[in-house]
Design a protein around this motif. Sequence first.
Motif, short mmCIF file in Angstrom:
data_model
loop_
_atom_site.label_atom_id
_atom_site.label_comp_id
_atom_site.label_asym_id
_atom_site.label_seq_id
_atom_site.Cartn_x
_atom_site.Cartn_y
_atom_site.Cartn_z
N PHE A 60 0.86 -1.17 0.00
CA PHE A 60 0.00 0.00 0.00
C PHE A 60 0.91 1.23 0.00
CE2 PHE A 60 -2.61 -3.33 1.75
CZ PHE A 60 -3.90 -3.05 1.30
N LEU A 61 0.76 2.10 -1.01
CA LEU A 61 1.64 3.25 -1.17
C LEU A 61 0.84 4.55 -1.18
CD1 LEU A 61 3.94 2.00 -4.09
CD2 LEU A 61 4.66 2.35 -1.72
N ASP A 62 1.13 5.43 -0.24
CA ASP A 62 0.55 6.77 -0.29
C ASP A 62 1.12 7.45 -1.53
OD1 ASP A 62 -0.73 9.12 0.33
OD2 ASP A 62 0.77 9.76 1.79
N ILE A 63 0.24 8.09 -2.32
CA ILE A 63 0.70 8.73 -3.56
C ILE A 63 1.67 9.87 -3.27
CG2 ILE A 63 -0.10 10.28 -5.40
CD1 ILE A 63 -2.17 8.34 -6.14
N ARG A 64 1.37 10.68 -2.26
CA ARG A 64 2.25 11.82 -1.94
C ARG A 64 3.03 11.51 -0.67
NH1 ARG A 64 1.74 16.43 -4.78
NH2 ARG A 64 -0.17 16.84 -5.95
N MET A 65 4.34 11.29 -0.85
CA MET A 65 5.23 11.07 0.30
C MET A 65 6.51 11.85 0.08
SD MET A 65 4.90 7.01 1.37
CE MET A 65 5.15 6.34 -0.27
N PRO A 66 7.18 12.26 1.15
CA PRO A 66 8.44 13.00 1.00
C PRO A 66 9.56 12.10 0.51
CG PRO A 66 8.00 12.52 3.32
CD PRO A 66 6.77 12.11 2.56
N GLY A 67 10.52 12.72 -0.16
CA GLY A 67 11.69 11.97 -0.63
C GLY A 67 11.45 11.25 -1.94
N LEU A 68 10.43 10.44 -1.96
CA LEU A 68 10.09 9.66 -3.15
C LEU A 68 8.57 9.49 -3.12
CD1 LEU A 68 11.86 8.22 -5.39
CD2 LEU A 68 11.46 6.12 -4.11
N PRO A 89 5.22 -7.20 -6.08
CA PRO A 89 3.92 -7.20 -5.39
C PRO A 89 2.84 -6.44 -6.13
CG PRO A 89 5.42 -5.63 -4.38
CD PRO A 89 6.24 -6.39 -5.38
N GLU A 90 1.60 -6.77 -5.79
CA GLU A 90 0.46 -5.98 -6.24
C GLU A 90 0.54 -4.61 -5.55
OE1 GLU A 90 -1.93 -6.60 -8.40
OE2 GLU A 90 -1.31 -8.65 -8.88
N ILE A 91 0.06 -3.58 -6.25
CA ILE A 91 0.14 -2.21 -5.75
C ILE A 91 -1.25 -1.67 -5.45
CG2 ILE A 91 0.85 0.16 -6.25
CD1 ILE A 91 3.24 -1.65 -6.05
N VAL A 92 -1.40 -1.06 -4.27
CA VAL A 92 -2.61 -0.30 -3.95
C VAL A 92 -2.16 1.10 -3.54
CG1 VAL A 92 -4.60 -0.06 -2.43
CG2 VAL A 92 -3.90 -2.33 -3.18
N PHE A 93 -2.66 2.12 -4.23
CA PHE A 93 -2.30 3.49 -3.91
C PHE A 93 -3.27 4.06 -2.89
CE2 PHE A 93 -0.25 3.12 -8.10
CZ PHE A 93 1.03 3.54 -7.76
N ILE A 94 -2.71 4.84 -1.97
CA ILE A 94 -3.51 5.54 -0.95
C ILE A 94 -3.51 7.02 -1.31
CG2 ILE A 94 -3.78 5.96 1.51
CD1 ILE A 94 -1.69 3.67 1.95
N THR A 95 -4.69 7.62 -1.39
CA THR A 95 -4.75 9.02 -1.76
C THR A 95 -5.88 9.73 -1.04
OG1 THR A 95 -5.11 10.57 -3.60
CG2 THR A 95 -6.14 8.41 -3.79
N ALA A 96 -5.66 11.01 -0.75
CA ALA A 96 -6.70 11.82 -0.13
C ALA A 96 -7.49 12.57 -1.20
CB ALA A 96 -6.08 12.82 0.84
N TYR A 97 -7.10 12.39 -2.46
CA TYR A 97 -7.67 13.20 -3.52
C TYR A 97 -8.38 12.35 -4.56
CZ TYR A 97 -4.19 16.23 -1.42
OH TYR A 97 -3.44 16.94 -0.53
N ASP A 98 -9.65 12.64 -4.78
CA ASP A 98 -10.44 11.89 -5.75
C ASP A 98 -9.87 11.98 -7.16
OD1 ASP A 98 -12.74 10.37 -5.02
OD2 ASP A 98 -13.55 12.18 -4.13
N GLN A 99 -9.19 13.10 -7.49
CA GLN A 99 -8.75 13.27 -8.87
C GLN A 99 -7.69 12.24 -9.27
OE1 GLN A 99 -8.24 15.59 -6.47
NE2 GLN A 99 -6.36 16.76 -6.76
N TYR A 100 -7.07 11.60 -8.28
CA TYR A 100 -6.09 10.57 -8.63
C TYR A 100 -6.75 9.21 -8.89
CZ TYR A 100 -2.79 14.04 -6.97
OH TYR A 100 -2.08 15.19 -6.79
N ALA A 101 -8.04 9.12 -8.56
CA ALA A 101 -8.75 7.86 -8.79
C ALA A 101 -9.17 7.79 -10.26
CB ALA A 101 -9.97 7.76 -7.88
N VAL A 102 -8.17 7.74 -11.13
CA VAL A 102 -8.42 7.76 -12.57
C VAL A 102 -9.01 6.45 -13.04
CG1 VAL A 102 -6.62 9.47 -13.07
CG2 VAL A 102 -6.03 7.05 -12.99
N GLU A 103 -9.53 6.47 -14.27
CA GLU A 103 -10.20 5.30 -14.84
C GLU A 103 -9.30 4.07 -14.83
OE1 GLU A 103 -12.14 3.91 -19.10
OE2 GLU A 103 -11.44 5.96 -18.83
N ALA A 104 -7.99 4.28 -14.94
CA ALA A 104 -7.07 3.15 -14.99
C ALA A 104 -7.19 2.24 -13.78
CB ALA A 104 -5.63 3.65 -15.09
#
Length: 283
Positions: A60-68, A89-104
């Motif tokens: 699980f990866l937060d989309i916005r993190m410091p450093g990388l 591994p399979e990737i799940v992104f964590i985001t506070a912003y709906d605009q990153y929840a793209v169709e992909a």
Amino acid sequence: MSETTLSPVRAVLADDERLMREQLRSRLTEVWPELEIVAEAKNGLEAVELVREHHPDLVFLDIRMPGLTGVDAARQIAQLPEDDSWLVPEIVFITAYDQYAVEAFEQGVADYVLKPAERERLVLTVARIKKRLAQRHNGGGGESAEAAPAETGQAQPLQQLLHQLSAKLNPGGAPKYLQWIQATVGQAIQMIPVEDVLFFISDEKYTRVQTAGVEALIRKPIKELVDELDPALFWQIHRSTLVNVKAINGITRDFRGRQLVGVKGLSEKLEVSRSYTQLFKGM
């Protein structure tokens, strides 16, 4: 994949906000009690190192993190070496912003969780992850010995999603992809139009550039080419291989059940690693 017969799914959580990590861990315990969270990271660099160390099934990866950023961390994780006992591994992104929840995300190549993690959405994410892990474990599905050519958009490659997310994180115009490859052919240097390349395949030192009539060598590794080539044209099908989608003429399976990509005009077959079998799901 039966969770009663296989080892528990192992995960790494990466978010620079401690409370968000705790909240996600708590919700995951509710909806997926069998999941084993083996480590937590506070930034993208730490996430890559923890994945390298623990070899999880899921991150699980937060989309916005410091450093990388989470997107850049996903790029690095996608290029980590695999072996018979571990796949990227399979990737799940964590985001506070709906605009990153793209169709992909909805196409199944990766998933997302909105902050704070809501139980109903997490249940859907967990169901998708379990399905993808089961398909990977079973070799991508499909018992047929031969399959039709892949259709662009049938399953979007991970690198295409990462390019889209990167553009959203760093707006500033359309990305500029490589148009020419400067490569060694015999004793000469030749400029090869990227669109003429059928595939790139790397060994430890060189990358082979194959066109319909020329075999050339460059020193640029696949992990760099992935970010420089148009992901709608070139799909990564193996840690060491990128193939021109327009050059694919069919997918077959060998006696071991591995997917092999046929290339137009060539007898050579390109192996698809288990991490990328979802590109040709149903085949």
